[in-house]
Design a protein around this motif. Structure first.
Motif, PDB file in Angstrom:
ATOM      1  N   THR A 321       0.160 -11.430  -2.193  1.00  0.00           N
ATOM      2  CA  THR A 321      -0.157 -10.265  -3.018  1.00  0.00           C
ATOM      3  C   THR A 321       1.149  -9.649  -3.497  1.00  0.00           C
ATOM      4  OG1 THR A 321      -1.264  -8.099  -3.070  1.00  0.00           O
ATOM      5  CG2 THR A 321      -0.214  -8.752  -1.016  1.00  0.00           C
ATOM      6  N   ARG A 322       1.064  -8.901  -4.592  1.00  0.00           N
ATOM      7  CA  ARG A 322       2.256  -8.232  -5.121  1.00  0.00           C
ATOM      8  C   ARG A 322       2.334  -6.768  -4.712  1.00  0.00           C
ATOM      9  NH1 ARG A 322       2.914  -9.188 -11.393  1.00  0.00           N
ATOM     10  NH2 ARG A 322       0.812  -8.268 -11.388  1.00  0.00           N
ATOM     11  N   GLN A 323       1.275  -6.261  -4.057  1.00  0.00           N
ATOM     12  CA  GLN A 323       1.274  -4.871  -3.621  1.00  0.00           C
ATOM     13  C   GLN A 323       0.611  -4.765  -2.266  1.00  0.00           C
ATOM     14  OE1 GLN A 323       2.686  -2.046  -5.213  1.00  0.00           O
ATOM     15  NE2 GLN A 323       2.290  -1.228  -3.164  1.00  0.00           N
ATOM     16  N   HIS A 324       1.298  -4.183  -1.323  1.00  0.00           N
ATOM     17  CA  HIS A 324       0.796  -4.049   0.034  1.00  0.00           C
ATOM     18  C   HIS A 324      -0.384  -3.080   0.080  1.00  0.00           C
ATOM     19  CE1 HIS A 324       0.838  -1.801   3.919  1.00  0.00           C
ATOM     20  NE2 HIS A 324       0.846  -3.031   4.406  1.00  0.00           N
ATOM     21  N   THR A 325      -1.395  -3.431   0.854  1.00  0.00           N
ATOM     22  CA  THR A 325      -2.551  -2.564   1.085  1.00  0.00           C
ATOM     23  C   THR A 325      -2.535  -2.109   2.540  1.00  0.00           C
ATOM     24  OG1 THR A 325      -3.874  -3.739  -0.574  1.00  0.00           O
ATOM     25  CG2 THR A 325      -5.065  -2.392   1.027  1.00  0.00           C
TER      26      THR A 325
END
Length: 468
Positions: A321-325
């Motif tokens: 992923t390109r953005q951490h959740t």
């Protein structure tokens, strides 16, 4: 007149009307007809434009003429009763759709339209071409509890910055306390915000704590138009700059209060650094996963640990992923530094200072995508004090001591566009300016204030693992 002999009883023959108009008078008559048609046309246009005046007057005249004055009085009393009932049953909709639109039309005609040309001329906003004067057109006025939004059409060659520079003079011209210019979605228009009352004059009380924080919409205070101000933490770092007693603590504690629900559930970890020996942040120590305040060397070590966590997470998320959740097992990490200059500029130990600068530079340049965010506060925003100032996408400028410091924090031209940080009174801590996404002009806000009791209660109620 010639004398005519008339015999009684004799019928006098009549001749057809014969009117002779000299040729040299025809242009004058045509000109008069043109002026008459122009006057009728302008009267009709004004009647349509100011229908909110002409329509009630015409209706009142027709009612009184047709049914008499008692019927007109009964209709007026009935409308007043309907308005009072609406106001009592649903005051919010009454103010929005009834009262404020009427106030806007009255102020447009009586306050702005009446002296518009003189105000534009005095403030240097009138254009001159071939001896003709061109006045910017007043398009509309919208009012609310706090002030007016005046929409103006720009003249050719004008820029919104021209209006931003003239806004303080316009405020005094129209006998108001403050004015600021803002752009719209149309390039040929500008909106002037005239303030009649200040929603930021009073201290903002602590705001409600959400059970689960919305990281893209953290409610921290009140904007100058009376609406809530929300901070987008996702994908951003936050820089807070302000003089002593300007309210930097209000911003930090407002952020922590908005994150409290996530801190208690384990969704958010806070790593706090207080170079002033813990004087500012110690009251909230139960909220922090890591709290460093003793000496610069230990702070440098904790920052290096944060860099290791960031790199480990980046290796794990690469290609996924390109953005951490954030999750409970993989929480968001918020690094809070109360006085950043004490770690980056004022340290005498060069090796420790370089370690801290290197760690902060890595966190600021690589941490956003992997859920590591930095919130830093400082007093001196000069470039030699904060070399990586441009790595903070979100910047908050509180009260400053010098006019040029607003541009240092918010960007070039910020003060000309309304960020008067040096004019914020010392009696208004927590008031500052921020730049919102997609908006050129800074927005004035006031952050909520938490006293010592509020901070202590927050720390004991929402400490990590508290079960909330």
């Amino acid at each position: 007149m010639p004398l005519i002999n008339v015999i009684p009883g004799e019928k006098i023959p009549t001749a057809p009307l014969n009117t002779r108009l000299p040729v040299w008078r025809i242009p004058g008559w045509l000109l008069a007809l043109v002026w008459l048609a122009r006057g009728i046309f302008r009267t009709v246009v004004l009647a349509i434009r100011y229908w909110w005046i002409t329509a009630p007057v015409a209706a009142s005249w027709w009612t009184a003429d047709t049914h008499g004055w008692p019927v007109l009085l009964a209709v007026v009393l009935g409308l007043v009763a309907i308005g009072l009932t609406w106001w009592r049953l649903h005051p919010t909709s009454w103010l929005r759709f009834g009262w404020y639109p009427a106030v806007a039309q009255i102020r447009r005609l009586w306050v702005y339209r009446r002296s518009w040309t003189a105000a534009m001329t005095a403030c240097g906003l009138v254009g001159v071409h071939s001896g003709d004067r061109w006045v910017p057109r007043l398009l509309g006025v919208r009012s609310n509890r706090w002030g007016d939004r005046v929409t103006v059409r720009l003249l050719p060659g004008q820029h919104p910055d021209d209006w931003a520079k003239a806004a303080p003079r316009l405020a005094y011209t129209f006998r108001l306390r403050e004015a600021r210019a803002a752009t719209t979605d149309r390039a040929d228009r500008v909106v002037l915000h005239f303030a009649r009352r200040d929603p930021l004059a009073r201290t903002v009380q602590p705001l409600p704590i959400p059970a689960s924080p919305d990281l893209s919409n953290l409610n921290l205070g009140v904007r100058e138009d009376g609406t809530a101000y929300s901070l987008r933490l996702t994908g951003s770092h936050v820089l807070i700059a302000g003089a002593t007693n300007s309210g930097k603590g209000s911003v930090i504690w407002s952020v922590l209060r908005s994150l409290a629900g996530g801190i208690a559930s384990g969704l958010v970890e806070v790593w706090a650094f207080d170079p002033k020996g813990g004087m500012e942040l110690a009251a909230g120590a139960p909220l922090f996963t890591r709290f460093a305040y003793e000496d610069p060397d230990s702070m440098a070590g904790v920052l290096e640990e944060a860099v290791k966590r960031m790199r480990h997470r980046a290796n794990r998320l690469r290609g996924v992923t390109r953005q951490h959740t954030p999750t409970v097992n993989d929480p968001l990490i918020v690094v809070i530094v109360d006085e950043l200059a004490a770690l980056t500029a004022y340290l005498t130990d060069r090796k420790v200072r370089d370690r801290i600068r290197e760690s902060l530079g890595l966190l600021l340049s690589q941490g956003r995508a992997v859920g590591v965010h930095v919130i830093a506060a400082l007093q001196d925003p000069r470039k030699d004090v904060l070399p990586f100032r441009d790595l903070f996408p979100t910047r908050i400028a509180l009260r400053m001591t010098e006019p040029e410091q607003a541009d240092m924090v918010l960007g070039d031209g910020a003060r000309d566009r309304g960020a008067l940080c040096d004019l914020i009174p010392e009696t208004s801590p927590g008031v500052g300016y921020v730049v919102l996404d997609g908006v050129r002009e800074p927005v004035r806000v006031r952050f909520s204030y938490l006293d010592d009791h509020d901070v202590t209660d927050l720390a004991t109620t929402y400490e990590p693992g508290g079960g909330l």
